[in-house]
Design an enzyme around this catalytic site. Structure first.
Site, PDB file in Angstrom:
ATOM      1  N   LYS A   1       0.904  -1.072   0.120  1.00 12.66           N
ATOM      2  CA  LYS A   1       0.151  -0.006  -0.099  1.00 12.66           C
ATOM      3  C   LYS A   1       0.870   1.184   0.194  1.00 12.66           C
ATOM      4  O   LYS A   1       2.128   1.221   0.254  1.00 12.66           O
ATOM      5  CB  LYS A   1      -1.016  -0.054   1.297  1.00 12.66           C
ATOM      6  CG  LYS A   1      -0.112  -0.036   2.438  1.00 12.66           C
ATOM      7  CD  LYS A   1      -1.035  -0.374   3.565  1.00 12.66           C
ATOM      8  CE  LYS A   1      -0.225  -0.288   5.164  1.00 12.66           C
ATOM      9  NZ  LYS A   1      -1.087  -0.867   6.162  1.00 12.66           N
TER      10      LYS A   1
ATOM     11  N   TYR B   1      13.381  31.786   5.226  1.00 10.87           N
ATOM     12  CA  TYR B   1      11.871  32.249   5.322  1.00 10.87           C
ATOM     13  C   TYR B   1      11.893  32.633   7.012  1.00 10.87           C
ATOM     14  O   TYR B   1      12.065  32.078   7.873  1.00 10.87           O
ATOM     15  CB  TYR B   1      10.907  31.518   4.910  1.00 10.87           C
ATOM     16  CG  TYR B   1      10.712  31.501   3.327  1.00 10.87           C
ATOM     17  CD1 TYR B   1      10.612  32.695   2.768  1.00 10.87           C
ATOM     18  CD2 TYR B   1      10.441  30.023   2.845  1.00 10.87           C
ATOM     19  CE1 TYR B   1      10.311  32.508   1.486  1.00 10.87           C
ATOM     20  CE2 TYR B   1      10.281  30.013   1.544  1.00 10.87           C
ATOM     21  CZ  TYR B   1      10.200  31.088   0.697  1.00 10.87           C
ATOM     22  OH  TYR B   1      10.130  31.097  -0.503  1.00 10.87           O
TER      23      TYR B   1
ATOM     24  N   MET C   1       9.556  24.945   0.408  1.00 10.66           N
ATOM     25  CA  MET C   1       8.669  23.854  -0.364  1.00 10.66           C
ATOM     26  C   MET C   1       9.868  23.090  -1.253  1.00 10.66           C
ATOM     27  O   MET C   1       9.888  21.950  -1.170  1.00 10.66           O
ATOM     28  CB  MET C   1       8.143  24.502  -1.091  1.00 10.66           C
ATOM     29  CG  MET C   1       6.849  23.715  -1.891  1.00 10.66           C
ATOM     30  SD  MET C   1       5.716  24.436  -3.120  1.00 10.66           S
ATOM     31  CE  MET C   1       4.867  25.217  -2.305  1.00 10.66           C
TER      32      MET C   1
END
Ligand SMILES: *Cc1c(COP(=O)(O)O)cnc(C)c1O
Length: 368
Positions: free
Chosen positions: A38, A264, A313
């Site tokens: 899975k 950031y 990101m």
């Protein structure tokens, strides 16, 4: 192996073979092996992994959702596939692809019978799941008579197995609880089989169940994390080889003066001269923001480099002040030595979460 030139997940199929054979050596001959593939084979690649295991003559596969099983069929998997958590909306598709549902409550059981009979099926293989303490999915002991009467009413389904799932098989402090689950599964199945009149296969063990409860292997065992190289304990880990190495490279090195910030929100502020490396891997690749701000670390030339500031990101910045390295050098995020389990522990999670999070954006490369 050539050094990484971008972010890649390198998958070692010989390590997979080793883990499979080791797990097999821990069960009696004749006990069937089910590979749990899975979630893209725990974040690696379900098709490649399943076809390789199929060549090693594994007996069965398990996935969570019907669409995962359909993808395996389309890739050429011909062994039986158990769908652990199907939904009624996919039952016709499931039958079209010869996938075998886990039926865990009266609603789904009756919905499946209705579709199977609409599709003119006889003796379609299904797996009945019992709840023995996890309280997640499954019928209770009190449902046995109801199930038997329904099963005797029609011949469109046939019970291929009875199964249950352990809640704490890796935790030996919960041994009494687990033994209780095993004995309750035994009682339910014995009662069920007498009333049913034929004997389906029985299974309850996941990887840690295989390792810690040899008396509970029954007819089949279901292994996921062990195949991918984790034994869920220091004692067992030595027998396994993590199959995946997450690698990246240094894109850029910065010299940071005292008092300057990195990343950031200026989350990191330097308290002295330092060197940082920027790496092309971020939370969109599966390294969550919780690994930032000094919690997680990567390895460069064998030395740990903590992640500083916020995870972006597409990038992270790491402290390399004490590491002799240059732009273009290889970075290991996790692998056989600096394991995903150790990295996961830095943010109080488990290997399962870290490895299944590695996103599709990361290129998979195979060592055969
Ligand atoms: C995921 C899963 C497994 C595999 O567990 P591991 O700990 O990875 O071996 C087995 N059975 C069920 C029902 C599962 O959901």
């Amino acid at each position: 192996m050539p050094k990484a030139q971008e972010t890649i997940l390198e998958i070692d199929l010989q390590a997979l073979k080793h883990n499979f054979e080791y797990l097999k050596s821990r069960v009696q001959q004749g006990t069937q092996m089910m590979g749990v593939v899975k979630a893209f084979a725990y974040g690696s690649d379900a098709n490649e992994i399943s076809l390789f295991l199929q060549d090693l003559n594994i007996d069965y596969f398990a996935v969570a959702h019907a669409h995962e099983g359909i993808a395996l069929r389309n890739a050429g998997v011909t062994k039986p596939i158990l769908v652990l958590h199907p939904q009624a909306i996919n039952f016709k598709l499931l039958i079209d692809h010869c996938l075998e549902p886990s039926l865990y409550n009266a609603k789904i059981f009756n919905e499946f019978i209705a579709i199977a009979s609409q599709e003119d099926q006889t003796h379609y293989p299904v797996h009945i799941k019992f709840n023995t303490g996890l309280n997640r999915l499954g019928f209770s002991e009190n449902d046995v008579n109801y199930l038997i009467s329904k099963l005797k009413e029609n011949n469109c389904i046939k019970v291929k197995s009875l199964f249950s799932h352990l809640a704490a098989s890796e935790d030996l402090n919960e041994k009494d609880f687990t033994l209780n689950q095993i004995s309750s599964f035994k009682n339910i199945s014995e009662n069920f089989i007498i009333k049913l009149g034929y004997k389906p296969m029985l299974h309850i063990c996941n990887t840690s169940g295989i390792l810690n409860y040899p008396e509970a292997h029954f007819d089949m065992v279901r292994t996921g994390i062990g195949l991918y190289g984790f034994g869920n304990s220091k004692k067992e880990n030595v027998h396994f080889k993590p199959i995946s190495t997450l690698k990246t490279i240094i894109s850029q090195i910065h010299a940071i003066e005292k008092g300057k910030s990195v990343g950031y929100n200026r989350a990191y502020k330097s308290d002295g001269f330092m060197k940082t490396a920027t790496l092309p891997i971020g939370h969109a690749d599966g390294i969550g923001r919780q690994y930032g701000n000094g919690k997680g670390f990567v390895h460069i030339h064998g030395k740990p480099a903590p992640i500083i500031g916020n995870v972006c990101m597409d990038m992270i910045m790491v402290n390399i002040t004490h590491i002799d390295c240059k732009e273009g050098d290889e970075v290991i995020v996790f692998g056989p030595e600096q394991t995903a389990e150790l990295l996961a522990e830095t943010v109080h999670t488990i290997s399962y979460e870290l490895i299944t999070a590695i996103s599709k954006r990361v290129k998979r490369v195979y060592i055969k």
